[in-house]
Design an enzyme around this catalytic site. Sequence first.
Site, PDB file in Angstrom:
ATOM      1  N   GLY A  11      71.988  17.430   3.002  1.00  0.00           N
ATOM      2  CA  GLY A  11      73.313  17.083   3.525  1.00  0.00           C
ATOM      3  C   GLY A  11      73.768  18.115   4.549  1.00  0.00           C
ATOM      4  N   ARG A  72      66.896  13.234   4.789  1.00  0.00           N
ATOM      5  CA  ARG A  72      66.405  13.181   3.402  1.00  0.00           C
ATOM      6  C   ARG A  72      64.974  12.680   3.535  1.00  0.00           C
ATOM      7  NH1 ARG A  72      70.710  15.377   0.417  1.00  0.00           N
ATOM      8  NH2 ARG A  72      72.637  14.451   1.143  1.00  0.00           N
ATOM      9  N   ASP A 103      69.801  22.950  -2.591  1.00  0.00           N
ATOM     10  CA  ASP A 103      68.719  23.333  -3.511  1.00  0.00           C
ATOM     11  C   ASP A 103      67.456  22.478  -3.352  1.00  0.00           C
ATOM     12  OD1 ASP A 103      70.118  21.288  -4.612  1.00  0.00           O
ATOM     13  OD2 ASP A 103      70.434  22.212  -6.565  1.00  0.00           O
ATOM     14  N   THR A 125      75.504  24.057   2.416  1.00  0.00           N
ATOM     15  CA  THR A 125      76.004  22.854   1.728  1.00  0.00           C
ATOM     16  C   THR A 125      77.489  23.024   1.456  1.00  0.00           C
ATOM     17  OG1 THR A 125      75.942  21.570  -0.321  1.00  0.00           O
ATOM     18  CG2 THR A 125      75.168  23.815  -0.487  1.00  0.00           C
ATOM     19  N   ASP A 127      78.911  21.914  -1.116  1.00  0.00           N
ATOM     20  CA  ASP A 127      79.130  21.814  -2.563  1.00  0.00           C
ATOM     21  C   ASP A 127      79.331  23.161  -3.278  1.00  0.00           C
ATOM     22  OD1 ASP A 127      78.812  19.083  -2.297  1.00  0.00           O
ATOM     23  OD2 ASP A 127      76.677  19.129  -2.774  1.00  0.00           O
ATOM     24  N   ASP A 129      77.078  24.925  -4.613  1.00  0.00           N
ATOM     25  CA  ASP A 129      76.338  24.804  -5.882  1.00  0.00           C
ATOM     26  C   ASP A 129      74.986  25.525  -5.857  1.00  0.00           C
ATOM     27  OD1 ASP A 129      75.089  23.157  -4.055  1.00  0.00           O
ATOM     28  OD2 ASP A 129      74.885  21.447  -5.399  1.00  0.00           O
ATOM     29  N   ARG A 171      78.880  17.362  -5.981  1.00  0.00           N
ATOM     30  CA  ARG A 171      77.745  16.997  -6.862  1.00  0.00           C
ATOM     31  C   ARG A 171      78.056  17.398  -8.296  1.00  0.00           C
ATOM     32  NH1 ARG A 171      71.559  17.398  -4.763  1.00  0.00           N
ATOM     33  NH2 ARG A 171      71.855  16.158  -2.905  1.00  0.00           N
TER      34      ARG A 171
END
Length: 319
Positions: A11, A72, A103, A125, A127, A129, A171
């Site tokens: 992303g 992707r 990740d 990202t 996120d 995360d 996410r």
Amino acid sequence: IKKIGILTSGGDAPGMNAAIRGVVRTALTEGLEVFGVYDGYLGLCEDKITKLERSSVSDIITRGGTFLGSARFPEFKDKAVRQKAIENLKKHQIDALVVIGGDGSYMGAMRLTEEGFPCIGLPGTIDNDIRGTDYTIGYFTALSTAVEAIDRLRDTCSSHHRISVIEIMGRDCGDLTLNAAVAGGCEFMIIPEMSYTKEDLIEEIKLGFAKGKKHAIVTVTEHMCDVNQLAADIEAAVHHETRATVLGHVQRGGSPVPYDRILGSRMGAYAVELLKLGHAGRCVGVQNGKLVHHDIIDAINNMKRPFDVDLYNTAKRLF
Ligand code: ATP
């Protein structure tokens, strides 16, 4: 090393361009050549590789997204596909690759390193995360976008005495939701790190109205529940009009805030320094304000992302 490659994968996130620029300009200053790989691992396999100059990264620091494009490409989990990627890198006599992504992208970088091609991962990202870093490139811009959206929804909720359920990205990580909720003065939140029941949430909202609230805002991390259903259930139980809004990809776009530009620039420069020192299979992070690097495999498999329970508890007391 003489030549390095760079790609963005997974992303996209605001600040990726600043990171690319950081890598390119530092490498050129150090006398290295840089090759841009277009469209992530897909482009790597399709040999979409072009030499980058200083001017290739002019005027991109202010722009969201990634000028190299992203993709992707699940086929990259296949070793034979990765072999093709390594062949292409060798064809251009590239000695090392900088991968900016989340990740999943780190997994690809780790595999390439294991198979003999040295990579360095940068956390890109929205996120937040990624293990081994307090913040990811893009997170603060997305946070700012989410808070602006909440502010706008608050205005109209307040006028109409409405309840707003807002789905926020992340996410499996609640950082974006928790921080946006605190900054947006939201009363209620549903995040992956804390258990909740719909019944308790509805009770809390009823209590809020009993205390004199005129409206309510519920922030929810994506994948936690169907926000439209949740809005319908709240409306049925609380008897106030309730609307769900999914912020979606709006959170991924936009000009990066200064912190993301600075973080991208710092991390990009650091990646080149690490490669020059002979490091590979590392991922870059920022911890307690300092740049750090960790073994990618160790970061993915063994490190935990700390959750800010104190901020969560503070948020609950502010409601
Ligand atoms: P974000 O979380 O922001 O979407 P991400 O990097 O986690 O970013 P993914 O789609 O999970 O996004 O991964 C990006 C790409 O990395 C995948 O499309 C694939 O090409 C590659 N990749 C993911 N997992 C692996 C793996 N186990 N082995 C090799 N390559 C992988």
